[in-house]
Every structure is written in structure tokens, then in C-alpha cells.
Write a protein that holds these residues in place. Sequence first.
Motif, PDB file in Angstrom:
ATOM      1  N   SER A 354       7.224   8.722   7.707  1.00  0.00           N
ATOM      2  CA  SER A 354       5.941   8.810   7.010  1.00  0.00           C
ATOM      3  C   SER A 354       6.130   8.601   5.509  1.00  0.00           C
ATOM      4  N   ALA A 355       7.197   9.195   4.955  1.00  0.00           N
ATOM      5  CA  ALA A 355       7.475   9.013   3.530  1.00  0.00           C
ATOM      6  C   ALA A 355       7.802   7.559   3.216  1.00  0.00           C
ATOM      7  N   ALA A 356       8.581   6.919   4.097  1.00  0.00           N
ATOM      8  CA  ALA A 356       8.928   5.514   3.875  1.00  0.00           C
ATOM      9  C   ALA A 356       7.687   4.628   3.927  1.00  0.00           C
ATOM     10  N   GLU A 357       6.777   4.969   4.848  1.00  0.00           N
ATOM     11  CA  GLU A 357       5.539   4.197   4.955  1.00  0.00           C
ATOM     12  C   GLU A 357       4.735   4.291   3.656  1.00  0.00           C
ATOM     13  N   ARG A 358       4.640   5.496   3.124  1.00  0.00           N
ATOM     14  CA  ARG A 358       3.921   5.693   1.867  1.00  0.00           C
ATOM     15  C   ARG A 358       4.588   4.907   0.741  1.00  0.00           C
ATOM     16  N   GLU A 359       5.910   4.906   0.703  1.00  0.00           N
ATOM     17  CA  GLU A 359       6.633   4.178  -0.338  1.00  0.00           C
ATOM     18  C   GLU A 359       6.382   2.680  -0.246  1.00  0.00           C
ATOM     19  N   MET A 360       6.282   2.152   0.983  1.00  0.00           N
ATOM     20  CA  MET A 360       5.986   0.722   1.140  1.00  0.00           C
ATOM     21  C   MET A 360       4.673   0.363   0.458  1.00  0.00           C
ATOM     22  N   PHE A 361       3.668   1.183   0.651  1.00  0.00           N
ATOM     23  CA  PHE A 361       2.366   0.906   0.049  1.00  0.00           C
ATOM     24  C   PHE A 361       2.417   1.087  -1.470  1.00  0.00           C
ATOM     25  N   THR A 362       3.171   2.083  -1.917  1.00  0.00           N
ATOM     26  CA  THR A 362       3.302   2.295  -3.358  1.00  0.00           C
ATOM     27  C   THR A 362       3.981   1.100  -4.024  1.00  0.00           C
ATOM     28  N   VAL A 363       5.034   0.585  -3.389  1.00  0.00           N
ATOM     29  CA  VAL A 363       5.726  -0.593  -3.927  1.00  0.00           C
ATOM     30  C   VAL A 363       4.778  -1.793  -3.980  1.00  0.00           C
ATOM     31  N   ALA A 364       3.940  -1.964  -2.948  1.00  0.00           N
ATOM     32  CA  ALA A 364       3.000  -3.083  -2.923  1.00  0.00           C
ATOM     33  C   ALA A 364       2.009  -2.992  -4.078  1.00  0.00           C
ATOM     34  N   VAL A 365       1.530  -1.768  -4.358  1.00  0.00           N
ATOM     35  CA  VAL A 365       0.609  -1.607  -5.480  1.00  0.00           C
ATOM     36  C   VAL A 365       1.320  -1.901  -6.800  1.00  0.00           C
ATOM     37  N   GLY A 366       2.580  -1.459  -6.930  1.00  0.00           N
ATOM     38  CA  GLY A 366       3.347  -1.785  -8.137  1.00  0.00           C
ATOM     39  C   GLY A 366       3.490  -3.277  -8.333  1.00  0.00           C
ATOM     40  N   ALA A 367       3.724  -4.011  -7.217  1.00  0.00           N
ATOM     41  CA  ALA A 367       3.820  -5.471  -7.317  1.00  0.00           C
ATOM     42  C   ALA A 367       2.488  -6.068  -7.772  1.00  0.00           C
TER      43      ALA A 367
END
Length: 436
Positions: A354-367
Amino acid sequence: MTEAAGYRVWALPGIPEVSPGDDLVALVAEAAGGGGLVDGDVLVVTSKIVSKAEGRVLRADDREAAIEAESVRLVARRGPARIVESRHGFVMAAAGVDASNTPKGTVLLLPEDPDASARRLREGLREALGVDVGVVVTDTFGRPWREGQTDVAVGAAGVQVLEDLRGGADTHGNPLGVTVTAVGDELAAAGELVKGKANGLPVAVVRGLGRHVGGEEEGSARQLVREAADDMFRLGTSEAVREAVAMRRTVREFDGREVDPGSVRRAVDAAVTAPAPHHTTPWRFVLLETAETRTLLLDAMQEAWIADLRADGKSEESIARRVRRGDVLRNAPYLVVPCLVAEGAHDYPDARRSAAEREMFTVAVGAGIQNFLVALAAEQLGSAWVSSTMFCRDVVREVLRLPAEWDPMGAVAVGRPAGEPRPRPPRDGGEFTVVR
């Protein structure tokens, strides 16, 4: 009856192969012969013979090294082909370094100062033949948007190289607002039609356009070079991207000019092309275009921040100092609040995934935000991405009336920079690279 407009152009025969140290004035004067030139003629002279006479022949097994030495800026590259800005200010292929029409193992460089070369030739012919002619020194350029090459003026003397028709009217009485004719380049192209590339005819004469000839101050090919600030197509595609990335700097002082909302919307268009997980679109950009909304949000955020600092045991003096440092958002004429919306995120039964999933979305927003900042730079807008909204998400959502699932990911201050940024220390990507 009005006399029909027209001109004649012909190649001047009889000019031998030119070598370093040759007297170009004497060679042209001899080829022209008695009465061969009259006042008002324009001599169109290939830069190659000027370069040869001036000793601009370089022994070089490596043409690339000569191009590098003659260049001040890379404009575009595709494979081995390079468009560069030469040290003369011309944007052209290979900085004008030519390996044709010169012995093997040598290259020709452009004249050191083509305008000065044109002046010397003009003055020398006036002294030798008693005629007042214009001189255009030419080289071959490719052109954006058009196939093929044409000759253009790289040096000029005694020639009106630009004819400014602005302020006049056409035959229907319509005002001419942008028409400035590149006479120097048109003369260069006309001469090339009779000289050819391999005919051994390096000089042409144009007669009948004397209205463009004369005056000691007239004519400089530098007038034909567009200033960088006016050049909308200054860079090639990949170079433009790199330049925009390099231009993206954190700007904390703005000059107060209003921001065009269209520029910000175009930057958002670029932002939402970033990669994202599961074919989702996790970005939302809240545009704060009114001073009232910006003040309302920043006042509420400041209250929440002060409350946090007091809870941390900070002194009132320390709190006041920190609040002052946050003025970059208040001083900006435009604010944007990027938000993360995790629609489409996968549910997992364990915390790790679940934490990794959240990080994926956070990285996408950073991009997406990085795309946004770079696109703002390309619009000549400065920006500062400040994290403060992430510390009071509930406050931001309440003030801006955002859905509960929208997570503010900082705020971006946008505006025209108040000054030039400080030089950025160089960074070597190799220091941040590990190869396995």
C-alpha cells in the motif's frame, strides 16, 4: 510613361584561383576592365575568395575541431550535423567551416570580419576604378521550414541591407506594419543564380538597383542578424528542452507584472503528459488567479503554521522570522496549488505494498510538477515550488473548497523574475551515476 522596373545580373569572368595574400581589389578590377563597373552597381562576392585572399585557410585533418573553434553556441544537432551560432553571430551549419573548393587536408573559415572585408573591397575599387559600388559578401545557408539552400549576405558595405517599409501603405491603402525587406540577402541570392557553386565564377554584378547603393554609413550584414530576444526559434527541439530545463530555477523575487493565464494553462497542458501508474491521471492544478483568493489562502495557512510553531515551543521572534521567509508566496502575482488524486490506485492487504502504491502516485505528481515548472520557464516565467500546503492540507482544502480526496502537494509561485538568477554551480551527472 513610367519606366519598367528591372535589373540585370551577370557573373564577372576572368577571376583566377585566389591564393592567400592575393590582392582581391586588383583581381576584381582587372576582371571588370575599363567601364565594366558603373556607379550604383552591386558586387556580389563569394566569401570563399575573400577567405582565401585573407589567409583564412586552415590545415585541419579534423573539420569538427575547426567547427568547435568557430562556434559560440550549439543550436541544434542531428547525428553529425550541427547548426551553431558562429562567433560572427550567424546561425548556420558548421559555423561556415567549408571543406569544398579548397585543397584536401584544409578547410576554409569565414572572413574574420566580413563587413570590414566588404568595406576594403569597396574602397579599393573606388580608388582603382573611380566608381561608387556596393559590395555584398555571401555564404550559403539552409533555412528553417524550407528545403534547399540559398546565398545570404554575411558582409556588406555601401548597400542598404534592410528596407524598412513600415508606416507606408500597399496599393490598396492598407498600412504596412511589419514589412522589412532583407535587400542584402535578396542581392546575395540573385548573384548566386549566375555564379553557381562549381562554375569558377565567384563574383556577380547586379545593375539597376542603385537606389539601394551609396552612403558611407549604409550597409552591415550584422543588421540582418536577429537579436536573441526577438528570435522565437532560437533552438532546435532537443536543445530547446535542455535550455528550458536549465532555465528552470527557483525564483523568489518577482517584478510585479501580471501573469498571462494562457501561459499557465499551456504549462498545465505540458504537465499532464507526465507518466503515471495504471494509465491514471493523478494530477489536478488549482489556479489562484485573484488576489482575494490568494490572500484568503495564505492568511489561513499562516495561522496554521504559527499554531504549529508555537506547539513546537518556538519563540515569537523565531516565529516572526520564519513567517517572513515565507513571503515568496505572498509576493507572487500568481499561485498554483498542484494536487494528488489517487483515483485508480490498487488496494493491497498489507502496508508495504500500500505504501509503495502511494509512492508511485506521488512520484507521478512530482513528474507532472517538474513538467509544469519547465514549461513555465519556456514561457519566460519564473517559479518557486514551496511545500507549505502539504503541512496544512485540511486548511487548504477548506479554503479552496476542494474534495477530500485531493491532496495539495505544495504551492507554485509564478511570475516574471525581478532579475537575473545567480550563476548555478556546474553539476557533473557522473557524480550522481552508478553503473553496475
